[in-house]
Design a protein around this motif. Structure first.
Motif, PDB file in Angstrom:
ATOM      1  N   CYS A 287       0.845  -1.206   0.000  1.00 37.15           N
ATOM      2  CA  CYS A 287       0.000   0.000   0.000  1.00 37.15           C
ATOM      3  C   CYS A 287       0.879   1.254   0.000  1.00 37.15           C
ATOM      4  O   CYS A 287       1.760   1.395   0.844  1.00 37.15           O
ATOM      5  N   CYS A 356      -7.042   5.881   1.278  1.00 40.30           N
ATOM      6  CA  CYS A 356      -6.946   4.969   0.132  1.00 40.30           C
ATOM      7  C   CYS A 356      -7.007   5.792  -1.145  1.00 40.30           C
ATOM      8  O   CYS A 356      -7.847   6.679  -1.267  1.00 40.30           O
ATOM      9  N   CYS A 359      -5.413   2.419  -5.785  1.00 38.02           N
ATOM     10  CA  CYS A 359      -4.414   1.832  -6.695  1.00 38.02           C
ATOM     11  C   CYS A 359      -4.641   0.345  -6.923  1.00 38.02           C
ATOM     12  O   CYS A 359      -4.128  -0.219  -7.892  1.00 38.02           O
ATOM     13  N   GLY A 360      -5.349  -0.314  -6.013  1.00 36.64           N
ATOM     14  CA  GLY A 360      -5.679  -1.737  -6.177  1.00 36.64           C
ATOM     15  C   GLY A 360      -4.590  -2.711  -5.773  1.00 36.64           C
ATOM     16  O   GLY A 360      -4.775  -3.929  -5.875  1.00 36.64           O
ATOM     17  N   CYS A 362      -3.467  -3.699  -2.888  1.00 39.56           N
ATOM     18  CA  CYS A 362      -3.793  -4.626  -1.792  1.00 39.56           C
ATOM     19  C   CYS A 362      -4.680  -5.761  -2.284  1.00 39.56           C
ATOM     20  O   CYS A 362      -4.690  -6.852  -1.690  1.00 39.56           O
TER      21      CYS A 362
HETATM   22  S1  SF4 Z   1      -6.238   0.285  -3.003  1.00 37.31           S
HETATM   23 FE1  SF4 Z   1      -5.313  -0.810  -1.265  1.00 37.31          FE
HETATM   24  S2  SF4 Z   1      -3.103  -0.582  -1.595  1.00 37.31           S
HETATM   25 FE2  SF4 Z   1      -4.082   1.010  -2.848  1.00 37.31          FE
HETATM   26  S3  SF4 Z   1      -4.212   2.824  -1.533  1.00 37.31           S
HETATM   27 FE3  SF4 Z   1      -6.165   1.717  -1.254  1.00 37.31          FE
HETATM   28  S4  SF4 Z   1      -5.776   0.442   0.561  1.00 37.31           S
HETATM   29 FE4  SF4 Z   1      -3.758   1.067  -0.194  1.00 37.31          FE
END
Ligand code: SF4
Ligand code: SF4
Length: 388
Positions: A287, A356, A359-360, A362
């Protein structure tokens, strides 16, 4: 606002102006950044993934390589064109260049003269980020609020951040796990860059429409040959990000999410996700906004030198929540809930934004494919508002 004449084609350069580079022009831009003393950090193919690391120039970029991403799934693919930035968020983020995984804080040395403590010197490293996406710039701004602009700035982070030049590349290749549109963080970067390019590739053309975002951007661009962008160039660039926005793989149910999450701290979905979660902490490592760290002391073999370092940690580990005699979050249910509600709810209370950026990562890098958008939607679902 200062303006400069471009060296060769007499393009007037100023913040907000747009120029067009061909591929050789992009190579010249990277060379100009190196000449100005920057270390280039950007994408390259390594170990079956697109990774961020040192670049020597344009030939290191992942030409013709794209990716496919899904929950717990990442594969490179051949695009069938010459795109240099035709991929979505790679596994690593720029976090590792700013909030580095391990940073020395102080060294303590024992000698006959006594004990001396030497604070770590601020890093001196001029770095250019090549290809940062809009969501990633939004993530840097999230970390800036916490680690640079907050009441307790991190000296190492602030020193690294002050020396960064950002060459953004607007996203034209979102993955199935992306949802920046719902978080209002992409696919087009609106600020936070020195230069921002849109890559136009296909049907025999390969060019970059570049927007100037800072005086540093003006200075670098004035070293190379470029032509002024036409209305057609700008339309073509807008079409790339418009199409990317229309292809987002996922959405986050943003409206009312904070209140729904905080009203459902005992929702049965937390048990459901805890039964799937491995507690591996992958999600927090990838993340770009997670900033949990720990402080660690080590000594050398002679026992004469001790070093205190700051290193990445994760709220998914039991040790992270250990407070004199026990963990305040002893279960995976409690730890997952803490992570998700902090990201999507209490971050707003603390910092005025979501934690958040959509970006995906996680989702892609969770080995069991847990999907933050799916978990949020399950709790946000009609009828869930008052479950407790
Ligand atoms: S999608 Fe997931 S990895 Fe990306 S910013 Fe949000 S919590 Fe963090
Ligand atoms: S949500 Fe997925 S990536 Fe995160 S700790 Fe659980 S199993 Fe690991």
């Amino acid at each position: 606002m200062a303006s400069h004449l471009n060296a060769i084609d007499a393009v007037v350069l100023a913040i907000g102006s747009h120029v067009v580079l061909d591929r050789a022009g992009l190579g010249a831009l990277l060379a100009a950044l190196i000449d100005a003393g920057h270390e280039l950090i950007g994408p390259a193919v390594r170990d079956g993934a697109i990774v961020l690391g040192p670049l020597t120039g344009i030939d290191d970029l992942p030409r013709g390589v794209g990716d496919e991403q899904a929950p717990g799934h990442y594969r490179l693919r051949t695009r069938g064109d010459d795109a240099l930035f035709g991929y979505a968020a790679p596994p690593q983020s720029w976090k590792r260049e700013l909030l580095v995984p391990r940073a020395p804080l102080v060294q303590i040395r024992r000698s006959a003269a006594g004990v001396a403590a030497t604070p770590a010197a601020p890093p001196e490293r001029k770095v250019a980020f090549i290809g940062a996406r809009a969501c990633e710039i939004a993530a840097i701004e999230v970390q800036d609020r916490v680690l640079r602009d907050g009441p307790h700035p991190d000296a190492d982070y602030a020193a690294r951040r002050a020396q960064v030049f950002v060459l953004a590349v607007h996203c034209g290749s979102p993955a199935g796990t992306c949802f920046c549109v719902s978080m209002d963080t992409g696919p087009r970067a609106r600020s936070g860059f020195d230069l921002a390019a849109t890559e136009l590739v296909g049907e025999g053309e390969h060019r970059f429409v570049v927007e100037v975002g800072s005086e540093a951007g003006v200075r670098v661009l004035s070293q190379i040959s470029a032509r002024a962008a036409t209305a057609d160039d700008l339309d073509a660039a807008a079409a790339v990000t418009d199409a990317a926005a229309a292809r987002m793989g996922r959405t986050m149910p943003a409206a009312g999410l904070r209140d729904a999450l905080m009203a459902n701290l005992e929702h049965p979905r937390w048990d459901d996700v805890a039964a799937r979660c491995l507690g591996c902490a992958n999600c927090t490592m990838v993340c770009p906004t997670c900033f949990c760290t720990n402080v660690e002391d080590t000594t050398d073999l002679s026992g004469e030198v001790a070093t205190r370092s700051r290193r990445w940690d994760s709220c998914f580990t039991a040790e992270y929540a250990y407070v004199h005699g026990g963990s305040v979050r002893p279960t995976l249910r409690a730890r997952y809930r803490q992570w998700l509600t902090h990201k999507l709810a209490t971050w707003h209370d603390q910092f005025g934004t979501s934690g958040c950026v959509g970006c995906g990562r996680c989702i892609t890098w969770c080995p069991v494919g847990i999907d933050i958008t799916e978990e949020a939607a399950a709790i946000r679902a009609p009828g869930a508002e008052t479950r407790s």
